[in-house]
Design a protein around this motif. Structure first.
Motif, mmCIF file in Angstrom:
data_model
loop_
_atom_site.group_PDB
_atom_site.id
_atom_site.type_symbol
_atom_site.label_atom_id
_atom_site.label_comp_id
_atom_site.label_asym_id
_atom_site.label_seq_id
_atom_site.Cartn_x
_atom_site.Cartn_y
_atom_site.Cartn_z
ATOM 1 N N SER A 198 0.842 -1.192 0.000
ATOM 2 C CA SER A 198 0.000 0.000 0.000
ATOM 3 C C SER A 198 0.878 1.242 0.000
ATOM 4 O O SER A 198 2.086 1.182 0.216
ATOM 5 C CB SER A 198 -0.901 -0.003 1.237
ATOM 6 O OG SER A 198 -0.118 0.145 2.404
ATOM 7 N N ARG B 165 0.776 3.488 2.225
ATOM 8 C CA ARG B 165 1.270 3.613 3.601
ATOM 9 C C ARG B 165 2.538 2.786 3.784
ATOM 10 O O ARG B 165 3.501 3.225 4.416
ATOM 11 C CB ARG B 165 0.192 3.159 4.579
ATOM 12 C CG ARG B 165 0.642 3.194 6.005
ATOM 13 C CD ARG B 165 -0.437 2.702 6.941
ATOM 14 N NE ARG B 165 0.101 2.620 8.285
ATOM 15 C CZ ARG B 165 -0.600 2.266 9.324
ATOM 16 N NH1 ARG B 165 -1.886 1.968 9.202
ATOM 17 N NH2 ARG B 165 -0.051 2.196 10.501
ATOM 18 N N PHE C 201 5.604 4.615 2.369
ATOM 19 C CA PHE C 201 6.126 5.652 3.253
ATOM 20 C C PHE C 201 6.805 5.066 4.493
ATOM 21 O O PHE C 201 7.832 5.579 4.943
ATOM 22 C CB PHE C 201 5.018 6.632 3.647
ATOM 23 C CG PHE C 201 4.653 7.581 2.553
ATOM 24 C CD1 PHE C 201 5.483 8.651 2.254
ATOM 25 C CD2 PHE C 201 3.511 7.390 1.802
ATOM 26 C CE1 PHE C 201 5.169 9.526 1.237
ATOM 27 C CE2 PHE C 201 3.187 8.263 0.782
ATOM 28 C CZ PHE C 201 4.013 9.334 0.498
ATOM 29 N N GLU C 202 6.251 3.996 5.029
ATOM 30 C CA GLU C 202 6.874 3.371 6.199
ATOM 31 C C GLU C 202 8.232 2.778 5.841
ATOM 32 O O GLU C 202 9.203 2.941 6.583
ATOM 33 C CB GLU C 202 5.947 2.306 6.775
ATOM 34 C CG GLU C 202 4.731 2.886 7.468
ATOM 35 C CD GLU C 202 3.741 1.828 7.910
ATOM 36 O OE1 GLU C 202 3.919 0.630 7.578
ATOM 37 O OE2 GLU C 202 2.767 2.202 8.587
#
Length: 137
Positions: free
Chosen positions: A76, A78, A81-82
């Motif tokens: 994803s 997210r 970015f993580e």
């Protein structure tokens, strides 16, 4: 395109860009510092500066390449970015630690050089001091 591949590409672009920027900044600002450490020998300071930059690039690019691998895929936005925050955070910490290590070593060399230059001989170079007879003689 797979999100994991996008993460790899962004990581490489940002890491390489940061490494080049930090190396150029250290090189341009460190030249003056090295000239002082090398007692004003600009040619030697330039050579040492160049060697430090090459070593900096090798260590950082090697670390960036080794840290590229990711055990799990990114599924994803997210996750992108993580993964990027973790990878780039570690790269920034390594850059900072290497920078502080270089500054610490060079400041020790500089301090030693200054102490040697500031030492005053116990007598003038042309003066002579007679030997002192041992006590009890």
């Amino acid at each position: 395109m797979d999100l994991t591949v996008i993460t790899y590409v962004v990581y490489l672009v940002v890491s390489i860009g940061l490494t080049i920027w930090v190396a150029r900044t250290l090189s341009s600002n460190g030249r003056i510092f090295l000239a002082d450490v090398m007692k004003g020998d600009e040619k030697l300071a330039g050579a040492v500066n160049h060697l430090l930059v090459v070593g900096f690039y090798l260590v950082n690019f090697g670390f960036v390449a080794l840290y590229l691998n990711r055990d799990e895929s990114v599924g994803s936005a997210r996750g992108v970015f993580e993964a990027l925050s973790t990878k780039l955070g570690v790269v920034l910490l390594v850059l900072g630690v290497l920078h502080l290590g270089n500054v610490w070593v060079l400041s020790r060399i500089r301090r030693r050089g200054r102490m040697e230059r500031e030492q005053v001989p116990p007598v003038d170079p042309q003066a002579w001091v007679s030997p002192v007879a041992p006590a009890g003689a």
